[in-house]
Design a protein around this motif. Structure first.
Motif, PDB file in Angstrom:
ATOM      1  N   ASP A  50      -8.164  -2.512  -9.523  1.00 50.82           N
ATOM      2  CA  ASP A  50      -7.997  -3.779  -9.123  1.00 50.82           C
ATOM      3  C   ASP A  50      -6.414  -4.198  -9.290  1.00 50.82           C
ATOM      4  OD1 ASP A  50     -10.602  -4.264  -8.605  1.00 50.82           O
ATOM      5  OD2 ASP A  50     -10.802  -5.555 -10.523  1.00 50.82           O
ATOM      6  N   ARG A  51      -5.792  -3.566 -10.431  1.00 53.51           N
ATOM      7  CA  ARG A  51      -4.228  -3.573 -10.567  1.00 53.51           C
ATOM      8  C   ARG A  51      -3.672  -2.994  -9.399  1.00 53.51           C
ATOM      9  NH1 ARG A  51      -0.931  -0.772 -11.959  1.00 53.51           N
ATOM     10  NH2 ARG A  51       0.046   0.535 -13.608  1.00 53.51           N
ATOM     11  N   LEU A  52      -3.876  -1.848  -9.103  1.00 54.29           N
ATOM     12  CA  LEU A  52      -3.469  -0.844  -7.844  1.00 54.29           C
ATOM     13  C   LEU A  52      -3.504  -1.652  -6.670  1.00 54.29           C
ATOM     14  CD1 LEU A  52      -4.108   2.691  -8.880  1.00 54.29           C
ATOM     15  CD2 LEU A  52      -1.917   1.614  -8.910  1.00 54.29           C
ATOM     16  N   GLU A  53      -4.624  -2.248  -6.360  1.00 55.60           N
ATOM     17  CA  GLU A  53      -4.938  -3.096  -5.096  1.00 55.60           C
ATOM     18  C   GLU A  53      -3.840  -4.128  -5.043  1.00 55.60           C
ATOM     19  OE1 GLU A  53      -9.061  -3.793  -4.955  1.00 55.60           O
ATOM     20  OE2 GLU A  53      -9.123  -2.321  -3.253  1.00 55.60           O
ATOM     21  N   ALA A  54      -3.806  -4.824  -6.130  1.00 58.75           N
ATOM     22  CA  ALA A  54      -2.928  -6.036  -6.218  1.00 58.75           C
ATOM     23  C   ALA A  54      -1.484  -5.442  -5.771  1.00 58.75           C
ATOM     24  CB  ALA A  54      -3.266  -6.884  -7.557  1.00 58.75           C
ATOM     25  N   ILE A  55      -0.934  -4.608  -6.431  1.00 59.64           N
ATOM     26  CA  ILE A  55       0.309  -3.941  -6.281  1.00 59.64           C
ATOM     27  C   ILE A  55       0.542  -3.723  -4.741  1.00 59.64           C
ATOM     28  CG2 ILE A  55       1.709  -1.828  -6.734  1.00 59.64           C
ATOM     29  CD1 ILE A  55       0.386  -2.093  -9.782  1.00 59.64           C
ATOM     30  N   GLY A  56      -0.575  -2.937  -4.311  1.00 57.40           N
ATOM     31  CA  GLY A  56      -0.472  -2.665  -2.870  1.00 57.40           C
ATOM     32  C   GLY A  56      -0.370  -3.889  -1.955  1.00 57.40           C
ATOM     33  N   ALA A  57      -1.067  -4.921  -2.300  1.00 55.78           N
ATOM     34  CA  ALA A  57      -1.147  -6.112  -1.444  1.00 55.78           C
ATOM     35  C   ALA A  57       0.233  -6.880  -1.576  1.00 55.78           C
ATOM     36  CB  ALA A  57      -2.248  -7.320  -1.934  1.00 55.78           C
ATOM     37  N   ARG A  58       0.843  -6.734  -2.873  1.00 52.10           N
ATOM     38  CA  ARG A  58       2.099  -7.380  -2.839  1.00 52.10           C
ATOM     39  C   ARG A  58       3.232  -6.542  -1.911  1.00 52.10           C
ATOM     40  NH1 ARG A  58       0.535  -8.135  -8.176  1.00 52.10           N
ATOM     41  NH2 ARG A  58       1.734  -6.292  -8.944  1.00 52.10           N
ATOM     42  N   ALA A  59       3.136  -5.335  -2.000  1.00 51.72           N
ATOM     43  CA  ALA A  59       4.120  -4.442  -1.439  1.00 51.72           C
ATOM     44  C   ALA A  59       3.867  -4.547   0.049  1.00 51.72           C
ATOM     45  CB  ALA A  59       3.934  -2.896  -1.932  1.00 51.72           C
ATOM     46  N   PHE A  60       2.733  -4.680   0.661  1.00 49.50           N
ATOM     47  CA  PHE A  60       2.410  -5.125   1.983  1.00 49.50           C
ATOM     48  C   PHE A  60       2.975  -6.425   2.328  1.00 49.50           C
ATOM     49  CE2 PHE A  60      -0.359  -7.103   5.444  1.00 49.50           C
ATOM     50  CZ  PHE A  60       0.039  -6.005   6.256  1.00 49.50           C
ATOM     51  N   ALA A  61       2.868  -7.293   1.616  1.00 49.10           N
ATOM     52  CA  ALA A  61       3.403  -8.633   1.927  1.00 49.10           C
ATOM     53  C   ALA A  61       4.886  -8.837   1.956  1.00 49.10           C
ATOM     54  CB  ALA A  61       2.880  -9.598   0.847  1.00 49.10           C
ATOM     55  N   ALA A  62       5.414  -7.939   1.027  1.00 46.34           N
ATOM     56  CA  ALA A  62       6.985  -7.862   1.096  1.00 46.34           C
ATOM     57  C   ALA A  62       7.397  -6.925   2.160  1.00 46.34           C
ATOM     58  CB  ALA A  62       7.548  -7.428  -0.283  1.00 46.34           C
ATOM     59  N   ASN A  63       6.675  -6.371   2.976  1.00 44.51           N
ATOM     60  CA  ASN A  63       6.890  -5.544   4.137  1.00 44.51           C
ATOM     61  C   ASN A  63       7.902  -4.146   3.716  1.00 44.51           C
ATOM     62  OD1 ASN A  63       6.240  -6.991   6.296  1.00 44.51           O
ATOM     63  ND2 ASN A  63       7.999  -8.213   6.066  1.00 44.51           N
ATOM     64  N   GLU A  64       7.286  -3.600   2.646  1.00 43.67           N
ATOM     65  CA  GLU A  64       7.468  -2.554   1.950  1.00 43.67           C
ATOM     66  C   GLU A  64       6.800  -1.311   2.647  1.00 43.67           C
ATOM     67  OE1 GLU A  64       7.595  -2.596  -2.259  1.00 43.67           O
ATOM     68  OE2 GLU A  64       8.562  -4.492  -2.321  1.00 43.67           O
ATOM     69  N   VAL A  65       5.581  -1.533   2.709  1.00 47.09           N
ATOM     70  CA  VAL A  65       4.652  -0.477   3.190  1.00 47.09           C
ATOM     71  C   VAL A  65       3.511  -0.845   3.960  1.00 47.09           C
ATOM     72  CG1 VAL A  65       4.847   1.064   1.042  1.00 47.09           C
ATOM     73  CG2 VAL A  65       3.204  -0.777   1.185  1.00 47.09           C
ATOM     74  N   VAL A  66       2.759  -0.068   4.854  1.00 48.16           N
ATOM     75  CA  VAL A  66       1.784  -0.475   5.669  1.00 48.16           C
ATOM     76  C   VAL A  66       0.598   0.401   5.218  1.00 48.16           C
ATOM     77  CG1 VAL A  66       3.058  -1.539   7.641  1.00 48.16           C
ATOM     78  CG2 VAL A  66       2.417   1.060   7.720  1.00 48.16           C
ATOM     79  N   ASP A  67      -0.595   0.155   5.752  1.00 44.87           N
ATOM     80  CA  ASP A  67      -1.719   1.046   5.840  1.00 44.87           C
ATOM     81  C   ASP A  67      -2.025   1.217   4.244  1.00 44.87           C
ATOM     82  OD1 ASP A  67      -3.952   2.474   6.663  1.00 44.87           O
ATOM     83  OD2 ASP A  67      -2.913   4.232   7.044  1.00 44.87           O
TER      84      ASP A  67
END
Length: 97
Positions: A39-56
């Motif tokens: 869950d912690r990693l998923e939240a980190i990924g969601a924030r990075a996606f929202a910040a336009n750092e990463v996709v997929d």
């Protein structure tokens, strides 16, 4: 065990979450051994996606082989290594150099 992977938005390179940032090699990935860590990693990924750092952004299955984190599925092994038709390109070429 799971690890967090994505593609960096700036150049499309496959990356894995490690030590508070995104690493270009899977062996550096931070493993999640339980649901809370996932869950912690998923939240980190969601924030990075929202910040336009990463996709997929995805949590993927991984295992420890000889003390090194490795993906389980073939698709993820290919993403980690590079093109399958030329061993002199991609991350697999960098490892032998």
């Amino acid at each position: 065990m799971k690890i967090l992977t994505a593609n960096r938005l700036g150049d499309g390179i496959a990356v894995w979450y490690a030590d508070g940032g995104w690493a270009e090699t899977v062996d550096q990935a931070d493993p999640a051994h339980d649901k809370a860590a996932e869950d912690r990693l998923e939240a980190i990924g969601a924030r990075a996606f929202a910040a336009n750092e990463v996709v997929d952004v995805n949590l993927i299955d991984a295992e420890i082989v000889d003390g090194v984190v490795e993906p389980v599925r073939l698709r993820e092994k290919i993403r980690a290594a590079g093109p399958t038709i030329r061993g002199d390109l991609g991350k697999q070429a960098e490892r032998t150099a």
